[in-house]
Design a protein around this motif. Structure first.
Motif, short mmCIF file in Angstrom:
data_model
loop_
_atom_site.label_atom_id
_atom_site.label_comp_id
_atom_site.label_asym_id
_atom_site.label_seq_id
_atom_site.Cartn_x
_atom_site.Cartn_y
_atom_site.Cartn_z
N ASN A 81 0.82 -1.23 0.00
CA ASN A 81 0.00 0.00 0.00
C ASN A 81 0.85 1.27 0.00
OD1 ASN A 81 -2.06 -1.87 0.27
ND2 ASN A 81 -2.33 -1.54 2.46
N ASN A 118 5.49 6.63 1.77
CA ASN A 118 4.88 6.00 2.95
C ASN A 118 4.51 4.58 2.54
OD1 ASN A 118 3.98 7.72 5.45
ND2 ASN A 118 3.98 9.05 3.65
N TRP A 119 4.86 3.61 3.37
CA TRP A 119 4.48 2.24 2.99
C TRP A 119 4.48 1.33 4.20
CZ3 TRP A 119 9.47 3.94 2.92
CH2 TRP A 119 10.48 3.07 3.31
N LEU A 120 3.92 0.14 4.00
CA LEU A 120 3.98 -0.92 5.00
C LEU A 120 4.95 -1.98 4.47
CD1 LEU A 120 0.12 -1.35 5.54
CD2 LEU A 120 1.71 -0.08 7.01
N GLU A 126 4.75 0.30 9.48
CA GLU A 126 4.69 1.50 8.64
C GLU A 126 6.04 2.21 8.57
OE1 GLU A 126 1.48 4.08 9.78
OE2 GLU A 126 1.92 5.50 8.17
N HIS A 127 6.36 2.72 7.39
CA HIS A 127 7.60 3.48 7.18
C HIS A 127 7.30 4.75 6.40
CE1 HIS A 127 10.21 -0.05 8.14
NE2 HIS A 127 9.18 -0.72 7.66
N GLU A 128 8.14 5.77 6.64
CA GLU A 128 8.15 6.95 5.77
C GLU A 128 9.59 7.35 5.55
OE1 GLU A 128 5.54 10.76 5.88
OE2 GLU A 128 7.52 11.36 6.59
#
Ligand code: NI
Length: 186
Positions: A81, A118-120, A126-128
């Motif tokens: 996502n 931004n992603w999982l 979660e990361h940014e």
């Protein structure tokens, strides 16, 4: 398990993609298969639509390009996502791109090489992070696949005309390729 790569012209490359939830069936197996398929075809990124799944999942590993593009060192990551912002604080750069869904074709694409992502990850953590250079380009190319877009959509009408017959042949499955593919007609 090696998966066939869906070729240019296949409707799945132009289909809407759905977000993934943690209960998505056999997700870890699918991710493992995408890694195997990507490495087998010597790609540096693979998006789920390219293996026929309309979901928001990408694998990227540009590490093999690290000699030329140091920002690609240790760039192995699973993006679930992803949400991408192109940060337009620098001039666009034109560089050659290719795509496993468009074998035998390479064209220059102009992109700004700075993105905020931004992603999982594969564990739904979660990361940014900001990415630059060729890695930012790979990320944009792969995220495009989740938005019904392939890189040849970005090239000039003249260039597009010049590769028109190649694209037509690919979409008819008339293409030589070292990996398993799935043409629209098959
Ligand atoms: Ni691609």
């Amino acid at each position: 398990m090696l998966l066939p790569i869906y070729l240019y012209g296949h409707p799945v490359l132009r289909a809407e993609t759905e977000e993934i939830t943690p209960d998505y069936p056999d997700l870890q197996k699918l991710i493992a298969d995408m890694w195997e398929t990507m490495y087998n075809s010597e790609g540096v990124g693979l998006a789920a639509p390219q293996i026929g799944k309309s979901i928001r999942l990408i694998v990227i590993d540009g590490s093999v390009l690290a000699d030329e593009f140091p920002e690609c060192k240790d760039s192995k990551m699973v993006l679930i996502n992803p949400e991408l912002d192109v940060i337009e604080d620098m001039e666009p750069v034109s560089r050659a791109e290719g795509c496993l869904s468009i074998p035998g074709v390479s064209e220059n694409v102009k992109r700004v090489e700075h993105v905020r992502l931004n992603w999982l990850d594969e564990n739904f953590v979660e990361h940014e992070k900001d990415f630059f250079g060729f890695l930012a380009r790979i990320i944009q190319h792969e995220c495009d696949h989740l938005e019904q877009t392939v890189y040849t959509d970005h090239i000039s009408p003249i260039r597009k005309q010049l590769i028109r017959s190649k694209l037509n042949n690919i979409s008819k499955g008339k293409v030589r390729c070292d990996y398993r593919t799935k043409a629209p007609s098959k």
